[in-house]
Write an enzyme that holds these catalytic residues in place. Structure first.
Site, PDB file in Angstrom:
ATOM      1  NE  ARG A   1     -31.779 -43.917  14.447  1.00 21.84           N
ATOM      2  CZ  ARG A   1     -33.017 -44.271  14.724  1.00 21.84           C
ATOM      3  NH1 ARG A   1     -33.782 -43.461  15.485  1.00 21.84           N
ATOM      4  NH2 ARG A   1     -33.519 -45.404  14.279  1.00 21.84           N
TER       5      ARG A   1
ATOM      6  CE1 TYR B   1     -23.463 -46.211   9.403  1.00 27.67           C
ATOM      7  CE2 TYR B   1     -22.447 -48.378   9.499  1.00 27.67           C
ATOM      8  CZ  TYR B   1     -22.334 -47.008   9.520  1.00 27.67           C
ATOM      9  OH  TYR B   1     -21.091 -46.441   9.642  1.00 27.67           O
ATOM     10  CD  GLU B   2     -26.656 -47.606  13.980  1.00 26.90           C
ATOM     11  OE1 GLU B   2     -27.664 -47.781  14.688  1.00 26.90           O
ATOM     12  OE2 GLU B   2     -25.717 -48.406  13.956  1.00 26.90           O
ATOM     13  N   GLY B   3     -30.911 -47.061  10.804  1.00 28.20           N
ATOM     14  CA  GLY B   3     -32.175 -46.570  10.256  1.00 28.20           C
ATOM     15  C   GLY B   3     -31.902 -45.827   8.968  1.00 28.20           C
TER      16      GLY B   3
ATOM     17  CD  GLN C   1     -32.733 -41.884  11.160  1.00 24.98           C
ATOM     18  OE1 GLN C   1     -32.961 -41.115  12.088  1.00 24.98           O
ATOM     19  NE2 GLN C   1     -32.527 -43.179  11.338  1.00 24.98           N
TER      20      GLN C   1
END
Length: 598
Positions: A298, A442-444, A449
């Site tokens: 992140r 991506y990555e949440g 977030q």
């Protein structure tokens, strides 16, 4: 064709003048001897590699993309990508911040992040191949067995092997509790893993002799949901006890995603058909182990958008100075030319300054967070380690979401500076817009977030960590509050710092009564928090610039920093007023929309 110049002076300003990282390193025995000259020399060479080796492959890699051989399941990457990776390994870049005991150079994480800013500016798609290896390294370093560390970490450190993270499945993305990939014990300490994963960046390529996949799966007796997920290391080729490469593991690329951007990176669908793996960490505790990798990723994704914002700004600035269109509203500026360069027009300057401010703010926040990671891991004072860990946990979703949202704003603004030419591939601007778009997903996703920030990081501990960040602002206000020259930078940050307590309490109280209120407010809340963080960064940068000017410096660099800070507080920071108003509008106007969404 676009160009790229590594922003070394801007990096040095943040590293050495704003945050004085070498002074901070003195309290970290591992980094106590790292000096400014060493850092500058490393980053200068890193900039050369980025600008001269990977940047020239960016447009060609986007055009060519990756190709999958459906018979062999092998992926061919764009021309020059593999050779660039070999140069990367030969230069020792994968080992920059890794532990010396595994062959690493042991330099601070903050230096590694500056390297990656430049690599992302130069070629985000290429940078994702080595980039994911660092996350795999961190996860195995934190949770791997001694045997796993011995087998995998030296190879990941050297770059001989690369790593991936395999989470997403066709039916589940963010909600990993739904995943179905199974892990059956073999009886010898290994597991046969069967299932399908999608969206696996750098999941297959020919750069290295092996790829180390970190795979989430379920054991036979695992509880349902996220509490029943385990993490396994599954190499492309099986690895012997002596580190030798054995037979092919049945984990194959079955498809490449057809994507909006990052075409040069192989985004794979992977099929596991009884692939042999070993357990990382404790059974059913896989998410805790994987989050080491995800949190690093992140911060890395925020760095991707910083890199794209910087390179987009550089090229838009050059174009705006050269492109002639119309005359200035306040009178002719280029009397010897048919028209004035478009940089004379106020709105063109607004677009350029938006990108510049969002790049400067992101760089300062990224360096600050990276220094916090170094302190968390290596500081001698336990309290400093604990406070640093809490602060970086609070700021990570802001880095990921706020910086990538700003990257979207900035790359679009820079493309707009080019007018019709920005929409044409040869100028490179539309690629920056496309490549950045994935960073918000991506990555949440950035909504995830926002929920993490407000629900877990702030309300989860009654705002305790937020108050710690507020104390940093309070210290700066106490230090500079009577300095009239700092008023324009300190006053708005002090005001927002005071408002955040009331704002957070209000949202939290409403959320206690109705959880949907948190979901309705979270995205707006994160942007407010992002401006609080950026405001603090800009105030600190302005503080340094003013001191240098007061000491007699005539370097226009410091004047530029003040002008950027003034622009940020005048044109971008005021967004917080509308954001707090929309956050307070509540969930009713969102949830009572069945007829509108029928």
């Amino acid at each position: 064709m676009p160009t790229y110049t590594p922003p070394l002076r801007d990096m040095q300003f943040v590293l050495h003048e704003v945050f004085q990282v070498t002074e901070a390193f003195k309290a970290m025995p591992r980094h106590a001897d790292v000096d400014a000259d060493t850092i500058n020399a490393v980053l200068e060479e890193a900039g050369k590699f980025a600008a001269e080796v990977t940047f020239p492959l960016n447009i060609s890699g986007d055009t060519e993309g990756c190709q999958l051989d459906n018979q062999t399941h092998e992926v061919t990457t764009p021309k020059g990508f593999k050779e660039a990776y070999q140069q990367y390994v030969e230069g020792g870049w994968p080992a920059l911040s890794c532990e010396p005991e595994y062959g690493g150079q042991g330099l601070p994480f903050v230096v590694n992040q500056c390297l990656y800013e430049m690599l992302n500016s130069a070629n985000q798609a290429w940078t994702m191949y080595p980039g994911l290896s660092h996350g795999a390294y961190e996860a195995l370093h934190a949770h791997g067995t001694d045997e796993q560390k011995k087998l995998y970490l030296p190879k990941l450190t050297s770059g001989e092997w690369t790593g991936t993270m395999c989470l997403t499945e066709p039916h589940c993305g963010t909600d990993l509790g739904l995943l179905r990939t199974k892990a059956e014990p073999v009886g010898d300490g290994t597991y046969r893993i069967t299932g399908n994963k999608i969206f696996i960046s750098a999941g297959e390529h020919g750069f290295t002799s092996n790829i180390v996949h970190l795979v989430l799966a379920r054991l036979p007796d695992a509880p349902k949901g996220s509490k029943g997920i385990s993490l396994f290391v599954v190499p492309k080729f099986k690895v012997g006890a002596d580190g030798s490469i054995g037979e092919r593991n049945p984990i194959y690329c079955t498809a490449l995603e057809h994507k909006m951007g990052i075409h040069g990176n192989a985004t794979c669908a992977l099929s596991l058909d009884g692939a042999i793996g070993t357990l990382v960490g404790q059974p059913n505790k896989g998410l805790a182990a994987m989050f080491v990798m995800m949190n690093a990723a992140r911060l890395g994704v925020g760095n991707q958008s910083l890199g794209l914002t910087e390179v987009a700004f550089q090229n838009a600035l050059v174009y705006a100075k050269d492109r002639l269109q119309m005359r200035s509203l306040s009178g002719t500026k280029a009397k010897d030319k048919e028209a004035d360069p478009i940089i004379v027009h106020p709105d063109v300057r607004k677009m350029l300054m938006t990108a510049r401010a969002y790049a400067d703010g992101a760089r300062a926040l990224q360096v600050y967070c990276s220094l916090l990671v170094d302190q968390e891991q290596h500081h001698t004072d336990e309290k400093v380690r604990k406070d640093s860990a809490e602060l970086v946990a609070l700021l990570t979703p802001i880095v990921k979401a706020f910086v990538t949202d700003n990257g979207h704003i900035s790359t679009n603004a820079c493309m707009q500076v080019f007018g019709g030419h920005g929409f044409i591939k040869e100028w490179g601007m539309e690629q920056y817009v496309r490549d950045n778009r994935i960073n918000m997903i991506y990555e949440g996703t950035n909504t995830v977030q926002s929920l993490d920030l407000l629900g877990r990081k702030v309300l989860g501990n009654q705002g305790a960590t937020l108050k710690k960040f507020g104390k940093l602002i309070g210290q700066l206000v106490a230090e500079e509050g009577v300095n009239e020259a700092m008023s324009e930078f300190i006053t708005p940050v002090a005001w927002l710092g005071e408002q955040m307590t009331k704002f957070t309490t209000e949202i939290g109280f409403k959320g206690f009564q109705n959880p949907d209120e948190v979901g309705a407010a979270a995205v707006d809340y994160l942007r407010v928090a992002g401006h609080l963080a950026f405001g603090y960064m800009f105030a600190r940068m302005a503080q340094v610039a003013l001191r240098k000017i007061a000491e007699g410096s005539e370097d226009p660099f410091y004047t530029a920093k003040l002008q950027t800070a003034r622009f940020y507080f005048a044109k971008l920071f005021p967004e917080v007023h509308s954001l707090m108003r929309t956050a307070r509008a509540g969930s009713k106007v969102l949830m009572e929309t069945d007829a509108a969404l029928a």
